[in-house]
Design an enzyme around this catalytic site. Structure first.
Site, PDB file in Angstrom:
ATOM      1  N   GLU A 205      46.680  65.160 -79.781  1.00 53.71           N
ATOM      2  CA  GLU A 205      46.911  66.500 -79.237  1.00 53.71           C
ATOM      3  C   GLU A 205      47.813  66.435 -78.007  1.00 53.71           C
ATOM      4  OE1 GLU A 205      44.102  69.403 -76.637  1.00 53.71           O
ATOM      5  OE2 GLU A 205      43.290  68.829 -78.603  1.00 53.71           O
ATOM      6  N   TYR A 206      47.557  65.481 -77.101  1.00 54.67           N
ATOM      7  CA  TYR A 206      48.421  65.292 -75.932  1.00 54.67           C
ATOM      8  C   TYR A 206      49.853  65.039 -76.403  1.00 54.67           C
ATOM      9  CZ  TYR A 206      44.865  64.766 -72.205  1.00 54.67           C
ATOM     10  OH  TYR A 206      43.875  64.973 -71.280  1.00 54.67           O
TER      11      TYR A 206
ATOM     12  N   HIS B 278      41.800  62.152 -81.639  1.00 55.82           N
ATOM     13  CA  HIS B 278      42.291  63.516 -81.887  1.00 55.82           C
ATOM     14  C   HIS B 278      42.932  64.081 -80.631  1.00 55.82           C
ATOM     15  CE1 HIS B 278      41.700  67.847 -81.301  1.00 55.82           C
ATOM     16  NE2 HIS B 278      41.900  68.011 -82.599  1.00 55.82           N
ATOM     17  N   ASN B 279      42.244  63.950 -79.503  1.00 58.20           N
ATOM     18  CA  ASN B 279      42.771  64.501 -78.259  1.00 58.20           C
ATOM     19  C   ASN B 279      44.027  63.771 -77.803  1.00 58.20           C
ATOM     20  OD1 ASN B 279      40.489  66.091 -78.434  1.00 58.20           O
ATOM     21  ND2 ASN B 279      39.967  65.890 -76.283  1.00 58.20           N
TER      22      ASN B 279
ATOM     23  N   GLY C   7      38.135  74.590 -79.529  1.00 47.26           N
ATOM     24  CA  GLY C   7      38.022  75.502 -78.404  1.00 47.26           C
ATOM     25  C   GLY C   7      37.015  76.603 -78.676  1.00 47.26           C
TER      26      GLY C   7
ATOM     27  N   LYS D 184      37.139  61.787 -81.957  1.00 46.77           N
ATOM     28  CA  LYS D 184      37.524  62.956 -81.149  1.00 46.77           C
ATOM     29  C   LYS D 184      38.495  62.547 -80.049  1.00 46.77           C
ATOM     30  CE  LYS D 184      37.800  66.954 -79.274  1.00 46.77           C
ATOM     31  NZ  LYS D 184      36.936  67.397 -78.203  1.00 46.77           N
TER      32      LYS D 184
ATOM     33  N   SER E 134      36.102  70.031 -82.002  1.00 43.95           N
ATOM     34  CA  SER E 134      37.411  70.515 -81.571  1.00 43.95           C
ATOM     35  C   SER E 134      37.670  71.908 -82.137  1.00 43.95           C
ATOM     36  CB  SER E 134      38.521  69.574 -82.023  1.00 43.95           C
ATOM     37  OG  SER E 134      39.786  70.085 -81.635  1.00 43.95           O
TER      38      SER E 134
END
Length: 487
Positions: A195-196, A191-192, A131, A188, A129
């Site tokens: 993040e959302y 994590h995402n 980007g 992950k 993560s």
């Protein structure tokens, strides 16, 4: 020629930046891309002057690598990963390592680990993560898979990962072993999902400022800048500040010209699906996923806006104190987002027999990744104090923060409801808190209904747990009960 330390396949921006990051840290990297010309362009462009070497076939790539060979795949998740693995196998031998650094589904990583181990090879499913910027300068790296492969890649991954300074002057890499088979990609995925949730919460606060308070982007920018100096300090707050300050070519705020439909790549949805399968109430994160789906119904929403009414969106008599309330409500909701994410990881660890270090995961997320924030340091402290902590809300710090923010949280949501401004994630977060803190919930009515129409049985408060009863509610149902009971 000296052999390369690692090979990387897939020279899109993430792949290229990881290669350059590895080169910066002294590792020799060999690269391959399905389109061979991409290799030459990279070597003559961004990689000019580095130690990076190119290959124009998988066989050539394998020949360029030290043994055990370490081959990292940075390609689209799903079938492309499986196809590439099959294409690689003829050129690898026992003990070699395949690393999937894409956004793969954890179930695929579980399957691939078993498949490659059956052939004498090792597999790592690695969540990355941060980007493009993180890949180049230091991402958060979450490795899982074949444990024996970890030591062979640890020096590379921990060198290129983001670092967090410690009080004693040393630095901790935002990368460590997560667990067997699919654990890395599962972490992950969570994590995402978080993040959302974080992004949706920020969007809802922005909506309330824009329509409820009538603030222009410049004023909102100042609020987010102030928040970023305190306990809300985080990458997402920081970039929101910058987005609100950014002007289009004619000097007008660019954010006002961005179409209000949000995309997604599926990891948040996967988190919701896994939560349903494991029976974990990932309500806030799931609402964030649904909010993105609802945003894509732009034409329908435009039509509905002309036909469906509601209250005026402006919140009356909202001053500086309301902005303070908004910051507290955002922080409280953020606590719930992480609480639910950690609940999901604990359930998955139990289901898949992963030995997870929850404080260590918080440390991995402290730098490099999209959800990086000072907040994560508090999560690490919570698990350092109590590694067996069952729920973040039971930690003294988070319990205190929720208590301090609770009145403001409720005022913000009440104002949003009365003004007709949707805040699905924040409202869901408060509903979860109010449900979790109660010893009694109205699920007894649901269980009575299930027994009424389906003879699913129920437990009684005046009898020991584990004893099940059925009532002939109508006088016509008989004594036959359902063969299974599910609470």
């Amino acid at each position: 020629m000296e052999k390369a330390d690692i090979g990387l396949i897939g020279l899109a921006v993430m792949g290229q930046n990881l290669v350059l990051n590895m080169n910066d840290h002294g590792f020799a990297v060999a690269v391959f891309n399905r389109t061979p010309s991409k290799v030459d362009e990279f070597l003559q462009g961004e990689a000019r002057g580095t130690k990076v070497v190119g290959a124009h076939s998988l066989e050539e790539l394998a020949g360029l690598l030290k043994k055990p060979r370490r081959v990292m795949l940075m390609v689209k998740a799903g079938k492309p990963v499986d196809d590439l693995i099959e294409s690689l196998l003829p050129f690898l031998e026992k003990g070699d390592i395949i690393i999937d650094g894409g956004n793969s589904n954890f179930a695929d990583s579980i399957r691939r680990t078993a498949y490659l181990e059956s052939k004498g090879l090792w597999f790592l499913g690695v969540g990355i993560s941060g980007g493009e910027e993180g890949a180049r300068n230091g991402p958060s790296i979450m490795p899982g898979g074949s444990r024996k492969a970890w030591e062979a890649v640890r020096p590379i991954f921990q060198s290129i990962a983001a670092k967090i300074a410690r009080a004693d002057g040393w630095e901790d890499p935002c990368c460590d072993w997560v667990g067997e088979n699919g654990a890395g990609h599962y972490v992950k995925m969570v994590h995402n999902g978080i993040e959302y949730g974080d992004m949706q919460l920020v969007a809802e606060v922005y909506h309330l400022m824009k329509e409820g308070l009538g603030l222009p982007p410049e004023a909102m920018r100042d609020v987010f800048a102030q928040w970023n100096e305190g306990k809300l300090n985080s990458y997402l707050i920081e970039i929101t500040r910058d987005i609100l300050a950014f002007k289009d070519e004619d000097g007008q705020p660019l954010v006002d010209r961005v179409l209000d439909t949000a995309g997604q790549k599926g990891t948040g949805r996967w988190a919701g699906i896994s939560a349903l399968e494991l029976g974990i109430p990932l309500t806030m994160i799931t609402e964030a996923v649904s909010a993105r789906s609802l945003s894509t119904l732009k034409d329908e929403r435009t039509t509905a806006s002309l036909r469906l009414g509601g209250p005026p969106p402006r919140i009356p008599n909202a001053g500086e104190s309301f902005l303070a309330d908004l910051g507290e409500a955002l922080y409280a909701s953020k606590i719930i987002s992480y609480t639910q994410g950690y609940m999901l990881m604990r359930a998955a660890a139990k289901e898949y027999k992963w030995d997870m270090d929850y404080g260590g995961i918080a440390l991995m997320w402290r730098g490099g990744c999209i959800i990086r924030s000072v907040f994560l340091g508090k999560i690490k402290e919570a698990y350092d104090k109590n590694p067996s902590l069952t729920n973040l809300l039971l930690d003294s710090y988070f319990k205190e923060q929720i208590e301090l923010a609770q009145d403001a949280w409720r005022r913000v949501i009440a104002a949003a409801v009365m003004s007709g401004i949707p805040m699905p994630a924040m409202m869901s977060a408060l509903s979860f808190y109010d449900s979790y803190r109660r010893a009694w919930l109205p699920a007894n009515m649901i269980q009575a209904q299930r027994d009424y129409f389906g003879a699913h049985t129920y437990e009684r408060v005046d009898r020991p747990r584990g004893e099940f009863f059925h009532t002939n509610w109508t006088g016509h149902g008989g004594k036959v009960t359902s063969s299974t009971y599910s609470a």
